[in-house]
Enzyme design. Structure first.
Site, PDB file in Angstrom:
ATOM      1  N   LYS A   1       0.758  -1.255  -0.238  1.00 34.17           N
ATOM      2  CA  LYS A   1      -0.028  -0.053  -0.072  1.00 34.17           C
ATOM      3  C   LYS A   1       0.926   1.216   0.126  1.00 34.17           C
ATOM      4  CE  LYS A   1      -4.026   1.112   2.485  1.00 34.17           C
ATOM      5  NZ  LYS A   1      -4.955   1.380   1.511  1.00 34.17           N
TER       6      LYS A   1
HETATM    7  N1  PPE Z   1      -7.611  -1.661  -2.776  1.00 37.24           N
HETATM    8  C1  PPE Z   1      -6.918  -0.426  -2.705  1.00 37.24           C
HETATM    9  C2  PPE Z   1      -6.352   0.037  -3.852  1.00 37.24           C
HETATM   10  C3  PPE Z   1      -7.151  -0.063  -1.405  1.00 37.24           C
HETATM   11  O1  PPE Z   1      -6.565   1.123  -1.249  1.00 37.24           O
HETATM   12  C4  PPE Z   1      -8.049  -0.461  -0.524  1.00 37.24           C
HETATM   13  C5  PPE Z   1      -8.171   0.051   0.815  1.00 37.24           C
HETATM   14  C6  PPE Z   1      -8.633  -1.862  -0.621  1.00 37.24           C
HETATM   15  C7  PPE Z   1      -8.380  -2.412  -2.024  1.00 37.24           C
HETATM   16  C8  PPE Z   1      -9.305  -2.735   0.369  1.00 37.24           C
HETATM   17  O2  PPE Z   1      -8.423  -3.062   1.045  1.00 37.24           O
HETATM   18  P1  PPE Z   1      -9.037  -3.415   2.666  1.00 37.24           P
HETATM   19  O3  PPE Z   1      -9.194  -2.163   3.339  1.00 37.24           O
HETATM   20  O4  PPE Z   1      -7.703  -4.135   3.312  1.00 37.24           O
HETATM   21  O5  PPE Z   1     -10.300  -4.247   2.668  1.00 37.24           O
HETATM   22  N2  PPE Z   1      -8.297   1.389   0.838  1.00 37.24           N
HETATM   23  C9  PPE Z   1      -7.959   2.130   2.127  1.00 37.24           C
HETATM   24  C10 PPE Z   1      -7.758   3.411   2.082  1.00 37.24           C
HETATM   25  C11 PPE Z   1      -8.892   4.316   1.145  1.00 37.24           C
HETATM   26  C12 PPE Z   1      -8.314   5.896   1.107  1.00 37.24           C
HETATM   27  O6  PPE Z   1      -9.168   6.721   0.559  1.00 37.24           O
HETATM   28  O7  PPE Z   1      -7.599   6.417   1.435  1.00 37.24           O
HETATM   29  C13 PPE Z   1      -9.171   2.191   3.072  1.00 37.24           C
HETATM   30  O8  PPE Z   1     -10.207   1.524   2.939  1.00 37.24           O
HETATM   31  O9  PPE Z   1      -9.024   2.270   4.158  1.00 37.24           O
END
Ligand code: PPE
Length: 307
Positions: A159
């Protein structure tokens, strides 16, 4: 989305007053994007406030840092304890969002990050529905003209701070075109994920989601929670490559992410998903997820870290 300030932010081991949690303008990450972050939520449960899958998120943060060769001076337990203490000192309860960030601070300039100090911060505040009111009725999605990162251009299992430029471009394009959120295809034209969420479709009672590593998507912790919840509810889940036509022909579809939670899709590129309303399987999964994070499903108690 405006931030509501809280009292303290954890920075490199101490709790700093919110307005004093600043960095130098020549901090390395501000210029080159080498850093990693997490997004975690905490909820009010019948037995006090609990952080959902805290350990899994902090483990992913450390994995992101390993990929980026950022040597974090804190271990898993230090990070988990700091997050819990932060929620406590800020008196946060329902709707709490926790944002850990590992970044390179002031000291070096130039693309070479070696020697720049590795710094760690954790902030937490109260954050409402990430995709607004449409989270209930379904969001309108647009397939982005921007592709997701190719695996040798940007490590997609991390990330990475700078990696989100790609997501921002897609998000702005979708919003300016009148949609709620973007779906990104990988360089091979297969469905990858959304700008900050993973994606599921449902056809003939089965769930499908792109396999994160092949699709160049983040391996979502919400995605993995939904796989378990859906299986326990008796639904089969397949990790399978998806094409845009699969999205257009889905009976139901939803996205998953910590910030967004579980959100039904009402349309993709102006084609209605099903009849355009949240479908029955999405609805039961969404409800079960909301109960799980709030400690109302004892079988998932292991996912909750009480603060
Ligand atoms: N894909 C991406 C690109 C992503 O950033 C997230 C989380 C996910 C999938 C889902 O991952 P999880 O949270 O482990 O289920 N995105 C984070 C950031 C959003 C933001 O705008 O900043 C979040 O949901 O916290």
């Amino acid at each position: 989305m405006p931030i509501t300030p809280t009292k303290k932010i954890w920075m490199d081991g101490s709790f700093v007053d919110w307005p004093d949690a600043t960095v130098h303008v020549l901090s390395h990450t501000l210029h080159y994007g080498t850093g990693a972050f997490e997004g975690i939520r905490a909820y009010k449960t019948p037995n006090g406030v609990a952080i959902f899958r805290l350990k899994d998120h902090m483990e992913r943060l450390l994995r992101s840092c390993k990929i980026l060769m950022l040597d974090v001076p804190y271990n898993l337990s230090d990070l988990c304890e700091a997050a819990k203490e932060l929620v406590r000192v800020n008196d946060l309860t329902e709707g709490c969002y926790i944002r850990p960030l590992v970044y390179l601070g002031y000291g070096e300039i130039g693309v070479n990050p070696i020697g720049a100090p590795v710094q760690t911060a954790i902030a937490a505040w109260s954050w409402g529905a990430y995709l607004g009111d449409h989270a209930e009725t379904g969001v309108r999605m647009k397939i982005s003209s921007w592709s997701r990162h190719a695996p040798n251009a940007m490590p997609t299992a991390s990330k990475t701070v700078g990696g989100y430029v790609n997501a921002s471009l897609a998000k702005v394009e979708a919003i300016k075109a009148g949609y709620d959120e973007a779906i990104m295809l990988g360089p091979d034209g297969r469905v990858s994920e959304c700008t900050g969420e993973n994606l599921f479709i449902i056809r003939d009672g089965r769930l499908y989601s792109p396999p994160p590593s092949e699709a160049g998507a983040l391996s979502g912790i919400t995605q993995s929670s939904i796989v378990k919840i859906a299986n326990d509810l008796g639904f089969e889940v397949n990790f399978e490559a998806l094409r845009r036509d699969d999205l257009y022909l889905a009976d139901e579809a939803f996205l998953t992410g910590t910030a967004a939670e579980v959100v039904p899709l009402s349309s993709v590129d102006d084609r209605l998903v099903g009849d355009g309303k949240p479908g029955p399987i999405t609805t039961v999964i969404r409800k079960t997820y909301h109960q799980t994070v709030r400690g109302e499903r004892p079988q998932y108690e292991d996912w909750l870290a009480r603060v």
